[in-house]
Structure formats: structure tokens, C-alpha cells
Design an enzyme around this catalytic site. Structure first.
Site, short mmCIF file in Angstrom:
data_model
loop_
_atom_site.label_atom_id
_atom_site.label_comp_id
_atom_site.label_asym_id
_atom_site.label_seq_id
_atom_site.Cartn_x
_atom_site.Cartn_y
_atom_site.Cartn_z
N LYS A 145 18.26 -35.64 24.39
CA LYS A 145 18.99 -35.72 25.66
C LYS A 145 19.65 -37.09 25.83
O LYS A 145 20.84 -37.18 26.14
CB LYS A 145 18.03 -35.44 26.83
CG LYS A 145 18.76 -35.34 28.16
CD LYS A 145 17.82 -35.30 29.34
CE LYS A 145 17.42 -36.69 29.70
NZ LYS A 145 16.63 -36.80 30.92
N ASP A 164 19.28 -31.89 31.22
CA ASP A 164 18.27 -32.53 32.06
C ASP A 164 17.73 -31.47 33.02
O ASP A 164 18.03 -30.28 32.89
CB ASP A 164 18.87 -33.74 32.80
CG ASP A 164 19.82 -33.33 33.92
OD1 ASP A 164 20.21 -32.13 33.97
OD2 ASP A 164 20.17 -34.17 34.75
#
Ligand code: SF4
Length: 236
Positions: A145, A164
Site C-alpha cells: 500500500k 486503504d
């Protein structure tokens, strides 16, 4: 009365949305209508973390784990003044750094990760934040991420889609994925979103999740995707 003029793109847009209303899941026309609605609502959406270069974005993104971007933005100006380069951060005193980043939470782990990442950048990548996913994820505190955030926003490289907590929730509510694990969700989204949209799509979904499609009580009456959404969480 003179007929109202409607632009060709508006007509095409309405036709796409009209057709998409009857479609479900990841049908290309539905996905296209979602992308168009997001473009209208969030043109030029970008990262909310303040930064001036890839190094600062990497630091801010590591700090943003389990913390709001606002809180990170309050801490980073002083941090970037004191540690303007990976070299400076690599030489930081861990205890001092912990206190400087304390408001962002999990400060011991984050301080360790920041110093470790800075040292690795200096020792293995000549002081430059790497531009490849496979290199970035070798840095302490950096998973896929964070690497996607840095590559997409700082370097403009579409390496993947940032998943997220907001992207996770909104993508599931829109029935663009049925997976729950971020890596699986990312793979699902990468299959249906055109690559040249990956970077902006991540930002748009994050903004939408923050402002409208909130975890509790989503503001569906204000949502540009309301007509395309059939989530059981809908409040209208
Ligand atoms: S209609 Fe409601 S649940 Fe669906 S995307 Fe919009 S805010 Fe989220």
C-alpha cells in the site's frame, strides 16, 4: 419554446449512466459510469499528505498508518526541517525521533521503521527512494500500500491501486469486489479499472470514503454514485 441544447458528451454520459443503472457488479458499462461520476465529483483528486519530494511522501505515508492525514501533516513540517534527507533521518536518535512523531501513534515501531528505511535508502539505493515496487517493499515499514502511494503520487508510476480502509469499504459497497483482504481487493480492482486510471481512482475513492461513503452512516443522499449503488449499507 426553444429546445434545450444538450452537449454530445452529456448525452453520451446520460446514456452510459442510464444503461449502467440496470447493471450490477463489474459490468464494464457500470464501472465506466462509476468512473465518470467520480471524475465529476473529484476532478484532480490527489494525496492529502503534505510533501515536496518522494522521500517526504514516504516518511508521511509510514507515519499515516493508523493515523489521520491531518495529524501527520501537523507533525511533518518540523520533522522535515530537522531531517531533510534520508541521510539525516538515517542518523537520527531513535528516542528523540519517537518523541517527535509520538502524536501519530505507534511511535516506537514507526521510529524504528523510519530509521531503518532511511538507512536502507542510503546504503542500498544511493540516497534515492527507489522507483520499483520490488525494491520499495524491501524497506522496513513499507508494504504494497505504501509503495503504491509513493510510486503513484511521487513518481506518477501506476504500479497498482492503493487499498486503504476507505478503498476497501467503498469498493465492497459498490460491489466491485467481494474480497476482504487488501491484496485480493487490489487484484480485483486492477482487473476492471484501466491502468491509466489507477492512480487517480485510488485518490478519488479515498476522498469519497472520507467525505461521503463514511464507515458509519454514509451520506447516501449526497452521493454521486447513489443511483449506481445497491449496497445494503445505503441510508436512502
Ligand atoms: S450510495 Fe451510500 S453506500 Fe453507496 S457508495 Fe454512495 S455513500 Fe456509499
Amino acid at each position: 419554446m426553444a429546445p434545450t441544447r444538450v452537449s454530445k458528451s452529456r448525452t453520451k454520459q446520460a446514456a452510459t449512466t442510464g444503461k449502467a443503472l440496470r447493471l450490477r457488479g463489474t459490468h464494464p458499462a457500470r464501472v465506466q459510469a462509476i468512473l465518470e461520476a467520480l471524475d465529476r465529483a473529484y476532478p484532480g483528486a490527489t494525496c492529502a499528505l503534505h510533501h515536496r519530494n518522494p522521500y517526504e511522501l514516504l516518511v508521511a505515508t509510514i507515519l499515516s498508518a493508523q493515523c489521520t492525514d491531518e495529524r501527520v501533516n501537523q507533525v511533518t513540517p518540523a520533522l522535515f526541517r530537522k531531517y531533510p534527507t534520508p541521510e539525516a533521518l538515517a542518523a537520527a536518535d531513535q528516542r528523540e525521533l519517537e518523541q517527535e512523531i509520538r502524536p501519530t501513534g505507534f511511535y516506537r515501531n514507526k521510529a524504528r521503521a523510519l530509521i531503518g528505511a532511511a538507512r536502507a535508502i542510503v546504503e542500498r539505493f544511493g540516497g534515492e527512494v527507489p522507483r520499483r515496487m520490488e525494491d520499495l517493499i524491501t524497506l522496513p515499514g513499507v508494504a504494497r500500500k505504501t509503495a503504491n502511494v509513493v510510486l503513484g503520487t511521487a513518481y506518477g508510476i501506476a504500479s497498482g491501486i492503493v487499498v486503504d480502509t476507505h478503498v476497501q469499504r467503498v469498493a465492497r459497497r459498490l460491489d466491485l469486489t467481494r474480497n476482504t483482504k487488501p491484496e485480493k481487493i487490489e487484484q480485483d480492482l486492477m482487473k476492471i479499472i484501466p491502468r491509466d486510471r489507477w492512480i487517480v481512482f485510488s485518490h478519488q475513492l479515498i476522498w469519497h470514503g472520507r467525505k461521503v461513503c463514511r464507515a458509519r452512516k454514509p451520506l447516501c443522499h449526497e452521493c454521486v454514485l447513489e443511483r449506481l449503488c445497491y449496497s445494503k449499507d445505503k441510508t436512502v
